[in-house]
Design a protein around this motif. Structure first.
Motif, PDB file in Angstrom:
ATOM      1  N   LEU A 102       0.742  -1.158  -0.095  1.00  0.00           N
ATOM      2  CA  LEU A 102      -0.111   0.049  -0.087  1.00  0.00           C
ATOM      3  C   LEU A 102       0.897   1.406   0.019  1.00  0.00           C
ATOM      4  O   LEU A 102       0.631   2.081  -0.646  1.00  0.00           O
ATOM      5  N   GLU A 103       1.818   1.538   0.862  1.00  0.00           N
ATOM      6  CA  GLU A 103       2.484   2.799   1.241  1.00  0.00           C
ATOM      7  C   GLU A 103       3.679   2.971   0.156  1.00  0.00           C
ATOM      8  O   GLU A 103       3.422   4.122  -0.598  1.00  0.00           O
ATOM      9  N   PRO A 104       4.125   2.011  -0.210  1.00  0.00           N
ATOM     10  CA  PRO A 104       5.140   2.542  -1.502  1.00  0.00           C
ATOM     11  C   PRO A 104       4.314   2.719  -2.728  1.00  0.00           C
ATOM     12  O   PRO A 104       4.967   3.506  -3.518  1.00  0.00           O
ATOM     13  N   ALA A 105       3.178   2.138  -2.824  1.00  0.00           N
ATOM     14  CA  ALA A 105       2.305   2.454  -4.291  1.00  0.00           C
ATOM     15  C   ALA A 105       1.882   3.802  -4.314  1.00  0.00           C
ATOM     16  O   ALA A 105       1.884   4.425  -5.164  1.00  0.00           O
ATOM     17  N   ALA A 106       1.406   4.143  -2.937  1.00  0.00           N
ATOM     18  CA  ALA A 106       0.918   5.462  -2.928  1.00  0.00           C
ATOM     19  C   ALA A 106       1.960   6.602  -3.267  1.00  0.00           C
ATOM     20  O   ALA A 106       1.607   7.565  -3.723  1.00  0.00           O
ATOM     21  N   VAL A 107       3.436   6.562  -2.552  1.00  0.00           N
ATOM     22  CA  VAL A 107       4.290   6.847  -2.832  1.00  0.00           C
ATOM     23  C   VAL A 107       4.658   7.049  -4.369  1.00  0.00           C
ATOM     24  O   VAL A 107       5.085   8.455  -4.941  1.00  0.00           O
ATOM     25  N   THR A 108       4.749   5.993  -5.142  1.00  0.00           N
ATOM     26  CA  THR A 108       5.051   5.923  -6.498  1.00  0.00           C
ATOM     27  C   THR A 108       4.071   6.417  -7.274  1.00  0.00           C
ATOM     28  O   THR A 108       4.454   7.135  -8.364  1.00  0.00           O
ATOM     29  N   TRP A 109       2.925   6.158  -7.045  1.00  0.00           N
ATOM     30  CA  TRP A 109       1.914   6.593  -8.350  1.00  0.00           C
ATOM     31  C   TRP A 109       1.025   8.099  -7.928  1.00  0.00           C
ATOM     32  O   TRP A 109       0.532   8.353  -8.920  1.00  0.00           O
ATOM     33  N   THR A 110       1.398   8.585  -6.974  1.00  0.00           N
ATOM     34  CA  THR A 110       0.782  10.036  -6.842  1.00  0.00           C
ATOM     35  C   THR A 110       1.433  10.694  -7.837  1.00  0.00           C
ATOM     36  O   THR A 110       2.795  11.078  -7.917  1.00  0.00           O
ATOM     37  N   PRO A 111       0.692  11.378  -8.705  1.00  0.00           N
ATOM     38  CA  PRO A 111       1.535  12.423  -9.614  1.00  0.00           C
ATOM     39  C   PRO A 111       2.492  13.474  -9.112  1.00  0.00           C
ATOM     40  O   PRO A 111       2.086  14.025  -8.134  1.00  0.00           O
ATOM     41  N   ALA A 112       3.669  13.555  -9.659  1.00  0.00           N
ATOM     42  CA  ALA A 112       4.442  14.474  -8.899  1.00  0.00           C
ATOM     43  C   ALA A 112       4.106  16.070  -8.969  1.00  0.00           C
ATOM     44  O   ALA A 112       4.494  16.656  -8.098  1.00  0.00           O
ATOM     45  N   THR A 113       3.148  16.297  -9.767  1.00  0.00           N
ATOM     46  CA  THR A 113       2.641  17.519  -9.998  1.00  0.00           C
ATOM     47  C   THR A 113       1.474  17.876  -8.658  1.00  0.00           C
ATOM     48  O   THR A 113       1.507  19.277  -8.408  1.00  0.00           O
ATOM     49  N   GLU A 114       1.176  16.703  -7.834  1.00  0.00           N
ATOM     50  CA  GLU A 114       0.801  16.767  -6.656  1.00  0.00           C
ATOM     51  C   GLU A 114       1.467  16.707  -5.288  1.00  0.00           C
ATOM     52  O   GLU A 114       0.850  17.026  -4.276  1.00  0.00           O
ATOM     53  N   LEU A 115       2.848  16.861  -5.627  1.00  0.00           N
ATOM     54  CA  LEU A 115       3.420  16.637  -4.377  1.00  0.00           C
ATOM     55  C   LEU A 115       4.333  18.025  -4.189  1.00  0.00           C
ATOM     56  O   LEU A 115       5.377  17.921  -3.922  1.00  0.00           O
ATOM     57  N   GLY A 116       3.677  19.026  -4.101  1.00  0.00           N
ATOM     58  CA  GLY A 116       4.248  20.382  -3.797  1.00  0.00           C
ATOM     59  C   GLY A 116       4.164  20.503  -2.429  1.00  0.00           C
ATOM     60  O   GLY A 116       3.770  19.752  -1.612  1.00  0.00           O
ATOM     61  N   PRO A 117       4.770  21.721  -1.914  1.00  0.00           N
ATOM     62  CA  PRO A 117       4.695  22.149  -0.533  1.00  0.00           C
ATOM     63  C   PRO A 117       3.502  21.977   0.289  1.00  0.00           C
ATOM     64  O   PRO A 117       3.431  21.368   1.373  1.00  0.00           O
ATOM     65  N   VAL A 118       2.289  22.270  -0.372  1.00  0.00           N
ATOM     66  CA  VAL A 118       1.083  21.958   0.374  1.00  0.00           C
ATOM     67  C   VAL A 118       0.699  20.631   0.662  1.00  0.00           C
ATOM     68  O   VAL A 118       0.405  20.438   1.865  1.00  0.00           O
ATOM     69  N   ARG A 119       0.801  19.782  -0.222  1.00  0.00           N
ATOM     70  CA  ARG A 119       0.570  18.375  -0.001  1.00  0.00           C
ATOM     71  C   ARG A 119       1.389  17.809   0.866  1.00  0.00           C
ATOM     72  O   ARG A 119       1.358  16.714   1.688  1.00  0.00           O
ATOM     73  N   LEU A 120       3.079  17.948   0.899  1.00  0.00           N
ATOM     74  CA  LEU A 120       3.820  17.662   1.775  1.00  0.00           C
ATOM     75  C   LEU A 120       3.900  18.190   3.290  1.00  0.00           C
ATOM     76  O   LEU A 120       4.591  17.667   3.968  1.00  0.00           O
ATOM     77  N   ALA A 121       3.242  19.265   3.668  1.00  0.00           N
ATOM     78  CA  ALA A 121       3.393  20.053   4.858  1.00  0.00           C
ATOM     79  C   ALA A 121       2.929  18.979   5.625  1.00  0.00           C
ATOM     80  O   ALA A 121       3.377  19.298   6.934  1.00  0.00           O
ATOM     81  N   PRO A 122       1.813  18.438   5.614  1.00  0.00           N
ATOM     82  CA  PRO A 122       1.343  17.480   7.102  1.00  0.00           C
ATOM     83  C   PRO A 122       2.354  16.408   7.105  1.00  0.00           C
ATOM     84  O   PRO A 122       2.535  16.209   8.196  1.00  0.00           O
ATOM     85  N   LEU A 123       3.323  15.824   6.130  1.00  0.00           N
ATOM     86  CA  LEU A 123       4.068  14.904   6.528  1.00  0.00           C
ATOM     87  C   LEU A 123       5.455  15.600   7.231  1.00  0.00           C
ATOM     88  O   LEU A 123       5.872  14.904   8.250  1.00  0.00           O
ATOM     89  N   SER A 124       5.856  16.717   6.615  1.00  0.00           N
ATOM     90  CA  SER A 124       6.828  17.504   7.403  1.00  0.00           C
ATOM     91  C   SER A 124       6.562  18.051   8.877  1.00  0.00           C
ATOM     92  O   SER A 124       7.255  17.884   9.816  1.00  0.00           O
ATOM     93  N   LEU A 125       5.187  18.193   9.285  1.00  0.00           N
ATOM     94  CA  LEU A 125       4.743  18.452  10.379  1.00  0.00           C
ATOM     95  C   LEU A 125       4.694  17.337  11.317  1.00  0.00           C
ATOM     96  O   LEU A 125       5.201  17.233  12.541  1.00  0.00           O
ATOM     97  N   ALA A 126       4.421  15.882  10.717  1.00  0.00           N
ATOM     98  CA  ALA A 126       4.579  14.696  11.403  1.00  0.00           C
ATOM     99  C   ALA A 126       5.727  14.496  11.855  1.00  0.00           C
ATOM    100  O   ALA A 126       6.004  14.130  13.121  1.00  0.00           O
ATOM    101  N   VAL A 127       6.634  14.775  11.026  1.00  0.00           N
ATOM    102  CA  VAL A 127       8.342  14.644  11.324  1.00  0.00           C
ATOM    103  C   VAL A 127       8.708  15.461  12.405  1.00  0.00           C
ATOM    104  O   VAL A 127       9.370  14.944  13.328  1.00  0.00           O
TER     105      VAL A 127
END
Length: 234
Positions: A102-127
């Protein structure tokens, strides 16, 4: 959190959930409590107490228990009642099998155009939360932040069905984490690896991020299986 505090939390949930008093809604509420680590493995789930706290009938509660039992989150024992499950080694292997798909597939197949700062911000916050918890020596804090990180990884796919599946997996994972409740060395190294995954995604290196993620899921599974084996042998 004490049982009284959990019940108070559930009563507040009741006030906002009267429009959805169904077995699935109750299952969702209990699943969230388990995923948050508030209901530990072996906790007995009293129909009378929970029914009163949530304002639902026993039939509705039993419907919820059936749903959670199918998800392996609770276990029903004849003439004893319903208890929060204690995951076995087979459960751990199955959980990680699902996560590796599940998880590597979500990372691999999400379009790169959707992985900007806004989408990645919750991941950074969790870290950031995990790092603060590590500095404070809070194992529950690290575990909770880690749960949020992986839920957000799957959420990148933008699929309600996958989010629902991941919520079930994370509820079981929280029960598994009780095996490592006193071992800060289990959670701590993955804080920096999660940070590395975010950095790789920010650089557009999705394949590399997926590889890092898949590798450490393999290592985490091995650590948990070893811990359960040691506990059984001790």
């Amino acid at each position: 959190m004490t049982l009284a505090e959990i019940l108070d939390d559930l009563r507040r949930t009741k006030a906002s959930g009267l429009h959805a008093e169904t077995g699935l809604w109750v299952a969702g509420v209990l699943r969230e409590q388990i995923a948050a680590g508030r209901l530990a493995p072996g906790t007995k789930l009293s129909e009378e107490t929970l029914g009163d706290a949530l304002g639902v009938s026993r039939n509705t509660l039993r419907e919820a228990f059936s749903t959670l039992s199918a998800e392996r989150v609770v276990t029903r024992f004849p003439n004893r009642g319903v208890f929060v499950s204690r995951p076995t080694t087979d459960d751990i292997r199955e959980i990680y099998r699902v996560r590796r798909y599940l998880e590597p597939a979500a990372v691999t197949w999400t379009p790169a155009t959707e992985l900007g700062p806004v989408r990645l911000a919750p991941l950074s916050l969790a870290v950031e939360r995990a790092r603060a918890a590590r500095d404070a020596g809070s194992i529950p804090g690290m575990a909770g932040a880690n749960q949020d990180f992986h839920a957000t990884i799957v959420a990148l796919a933008g699929s309600e069905r996958l989010d629902q599946l991941m919520s079930q997996v994370l509820a079981e994972m929280r029960l598994v984490f009780h095996s490592m409740a006193e071992n800060a060395l289990f959670h701590a190294p993955y804080v920096d690896e999660n940070d590395r995954i975010v950095s790789l995604l920010a650089e557009g290196r999705q394949s590399d991020a997926a590889t890092v993620l898949a590798d450490y899921l393999v290592r985490a599974e091995a650590q948990l299986l070893a811990a359960v084996a040691a506990r059984a042998g001790g």
